[in-house]
Write a protein that holds these residues in place. Structure first.
Motif, PDB file in Angstrom:
ATOM      1  N   SER A  21      -5.205   5.513   3.010  1.00  0.00           N
ATOM      2  CA  SER A  21      -5.146   6.210   4.292  1.00  0.00           C
ATOM      3  C   SER A  21      -3.788   6.873   4.507  1.00  0.00           C
ATOM      4  O   SER A  21      -2.785   6.193   4.737  1.00  0.00           O
ATOM      5  CB  SER A  21      -5.411   5.232   5.437  1.00  0.00           C
ATOM      6  N   SER A  22      -3.763   8.212   4.453  1.00  0.00           N
ATOM      7  CA  SER A  22      -2.519   8.927   4.741  1.00  0.00           C
ATOM      8  C   SER A  22      -2.149   8.818   6.219  1.00  0.00           C
ATOM      9  O   SER A  22      -0.979   8.967   6.589  1.00  0.00           O
ATOM     10  CB  SER A  22      -2.662  10.398   4.352  1.00  0.00           C
ATOM     11  N   CYS A  36       3.870   3.584  -6.262  1.00  0.00           N
ATOM     12  CA  CYS A  36       4.201   4.661  -7.191  1.00  0.00           C
ATOM     13  C   CYS A  36       3.887   4.184  -8.609  1.00  0.00           C
ATOM     14  O   CYS A  36       4.361   3.119  -9.022  1.00  0.00           O
ATOM     15  CB  CYS A  36       5.678   5.036  -7.086  1.00  0.00           C
ATOM     16  N   THR A  74       0.305   6.945  -5.840  1.00  0.00           N
ATOM     17  CA  THR A  74       0.595   8.261  -6.418  1.00  0.00           C
ATOM     18  C   THR A  74       1.130   8.130  -7.832  1.00  0.00           C
ATOM     19  O   THR A  74       1.990   7.283  -8.109  1.00  0.00           O
ATOM     20  CB  THR A  74       1.612   9.024  -5.548  1.00  0.00           C
ATOM     21  N   GLU A  94      -0.180   5.158   3.845  1.00  0.00           N
ATOM     22  CA  GLU A  94      -0.505   4.432   2.619  1.00  0.00           C
ATOM     23  C   GLU A  94      -0.825   5.408   1.497  1.00  0.00           C
ATOM     24  O   GLU A  94      -1.444   6.450   1.718  1.00  0.00           O
ATOM     25  CB  GLU A  94      -1.714   3.510   2.865  1.00  0.00           C
ATOM     26  N   TYR A  95      -0.419   5.064   0.287  1.00  0.00           N
ATOM     27  CA  TYR A  95      -0.687   5.966  -0.837  1.00  0.00           C
ATOM     28  C   TYR A  95      -0.555   5.225  -2.161  1.00  0.00           C
ATOM     29  O   TYR A  95       0.140   4.210  -2.280  1.00  0.00           O
ATOM     30  CB  TYR A  95       0.280   7.150  -0.831  1.00  0.00           C
ATOM     31  N   ARG A 116      -7.452   6.685  -3.372  1.00  0.00           N
ATOM     32  CA  ARG A 116      -7.077   7.429  -2.167  1.00  0.00           C
ATOM     33  C   ARG A 116      -7.023   6.472  -0.980  1.00  0.00           C
ATOM     34  O   ARG A 116      -8.054   5.995  -0.504  1.00  0.00           O
ATOM     35  CB  ARG A 116      -8.081   8.547  -1.897  1.00  0.00           C
ATOM     36  N   SER A 118      -5.575   9.854  -9.030  1.00  0.00           N
ATOM     37  CA  SER A 118      -5.691  10.870  -7.976  1.00  0.00           C
ATOM     38  C   SER A 118      -7.088  10.922  -7.369  1.00  0.00           C
ATOM     39  O   SER A 118      -7.243  11.164  -6.171  1.00  0.00           O
ATOM     40  CB  SER A 118      -5.316  12.246  -8.523  1.00  0.00           C
ATOM     41  N   ARG A 152       0.809  -1.218   0.000  1.00  0.00           N
ATOM     42  CA  ARG A 152       0.000   0.000   0.000  1.00  0.00           C
ATOM     43  C   ARG A 152       0.843   1.268   0.000  1.00  0.00           C
ATOM     44  O   ARG A 152       0.389   2.335   0.393  1.00  0.00           O
ATOM     45  CB  ARG A 152      -0.959  -0.023   1.188  1.00  0.00           C
ATOM     46  N   ARG A 153       2.059   1.152  -0.448  1.00  0.00           N
ATOM     47  CA  ARG A 153       2.861   2.307  -0.863  1.00  0.00           C
ATOM     48  C   ARG A 153       3.200   2.053  -2.319  1.00  0.00           C
ATOM     49  O   ARG A 153       4.065   1.243  -2.630  1.00  0.00           O
ATOM     50  CB  ARG A 153       4.133   2.428  -0.012  1.00  0.00           C
TER      51      ARG A 153
END
Length: 405
Positions: free
Chosen positions: A78-79, A57, A86, A83-84, A76, A72, A54-55
């Motif tokens: 959970s920051s 790129c 991008t 987690e991101y 989305r 984007s 869940r990271r």
């Protein structure tokens, strides 16, 4: 291993997708819609997220606006827990040049690796249709002790000539990586089958960084993951294969276990849609335990009026079937089909309009295509070839916003 903290996901989404023209005339290949409400990239992102990676790129380049916007607005995480997902466009960090290949794309983006300091890196492709639990592949990689593990899928040897082929004598260590061989090697336990690379890799982070730096200095390299990086590590005896058939996904059926489809051509894209619509589909979009995530938008439910019908079909939100017949087709949101029209064996993307009395057969109509009343598409291929793109298998394709004759 704590996957959430130890693994960085890198999705290669910069492909131009020339063989999918005209669907890629105005968008990147991973942004091409699929299965009603999805984009191609939703499949790999769903697999990674469900599997605890869940990271993530997503490296983009070619006509990436709609892809960047989709990621984007839809993906989305959970920051609060770090987690991101991008999008990362080409940034020319190493000089005034764009990505020269998939390996160069990661090499130019190594700042992402340095920022996160992962122990492992999962490098996955962005444009295949499949379900996979990446945790099982990551665990197999860690157990093997190899520098890289390549996901391989079993296919008939005669079908393997169009792909990168993995040669192995013990079923684990990769002895050779062959690019589109005329005579693919068989498997130790199944001589009539061959391992085809799925384009999914798990690396030890430092192994990948070292390989990318060495490749960048090689002027004869194509700077491609499959053509250069993997063969480099195979030559060092540091590459293992992971058998995709061993991967078990919650909620899968015997029929769709091990399903993987490369949708690199119009005909493959069309056939993959056909796999969705039977009563017992070859690929089941309705697996609630491992759903392919998407954001269908704020639209009303589909509506059938004036005797309109749909059989053996997927009909998305916002569609209106008014006195028309839809058979063995997939309709994306906001498709409107008017009285007396017939849509058969076709894929209609967002906002398509089919006028009264029109006939659409074995066709792919891109976003906002208009078919005037009484028009025929896919009925006379000789005529269609004069006006539209027609695939080798006879699938008629109209590009985004096109108006039929």
């Amino acid at each position: 291993m704590n996957e959430a903290s130890d693994v960085l996901g890198i999705v290669l989404a910069g492909g131009e997708g020339k063989r999918l023209m005209p669907l890629t005339a105005d968008r990147a290949k991973p942004a091409v819609p699929f299965g009603g409400v999805h984009r191609l990239i939703d499949f790999v992102l769903s697999n990674l997220v469900h599997g605890g990676v869940r990271r993530i790129c997503v490296l983009t380049q070619y006509k990436s606006h709609s892809l960047d916007r989709h990621i984007s607005t839809t993906w989305r995480l959970s920051s609060l827990t770090g987690e991101y997902v991008t999008p990362v466009p080409a940034q020319q960090r190493l000089g005034p040049r764009w990505f020269q290949g998939s390996a160069d794309a990661i090499h130019q983006s190594l700042n992402l690796v340095y920022d996160e300091c992962p122990e492992y890196i999962a490098v996955f492709g962005a444009d295949n249709i499949y379900r996979m639990d990446p945790r099982q592949m990551i665990e197999a990689h860690v157990s093997s002790g190899a520098g890289v593990t390549v996901a391989g899928i079993r296919v008939r040897r005669e079908e393997a000539t169009a792909f990168g082929v993995i040669q192995t004598t013990d079923g684990t260590k990769i002895d050779a990586f062959l690019e589109k061989p005329e005579d693919p090697p068989g498997l130790p336990d199944a001589p009539e089958q061959a391992y085809v690379s799925m384009g999914n890799y798990v690396f030890g982070a430092q192994v990948l960084v070292d390989a990318l730096k060495a490749d960048a200095e090689n002027t004869a390299s194509h700077h491609d993951m499959g053509r250069d990086i993997i063969p480099m590590l195979v030559a060092k005896g540091d590459a293992a294969v992971y058998d995709f058939d061993q991967n078990v996904v919650p909620g899968e059926t015997d029929r769709d276990h091990g399903y993987w489809r490369d949708v690199g051509t119009i005909d493959n894209y069309y056939e993959a849609h056909c796999d969705l619509i039977s009563t017992h589909p070859i690929f089941n979009l309705y697996n609630r335990r491992w759903p392919i995530l998407a954001h269908p938008g704020q639209r009303a439910a589909a509506k059938f009026v004036e005797g309109g019908t749909a059989n053996q079909s997927i009909v998305s939100n916002g569609c209106i079937i008014s006195g028309a017949q839809v058979v063995e087709s997939v309709l994306s949101p906001d498709v409107f089909i008017e009285n007396g029209a017939v849509v058969q064996g076709s894929v209609l993307l967002d906002g398509v309009r089919v006028g009264a009395g029109a006939v659409v057969r074995r066709a792919i109509l891109d976003k906002n295509v208009v078919v005037p009343p009484g028009a025929h598409i896919g009925v006379d291929l000789t005529r269609d070839r004069q006006h539209y793109h027609v695939s080798p298998a006879g699938i008629v394709v109209l590009g985004k916003g096109e108006r039929a004759i």
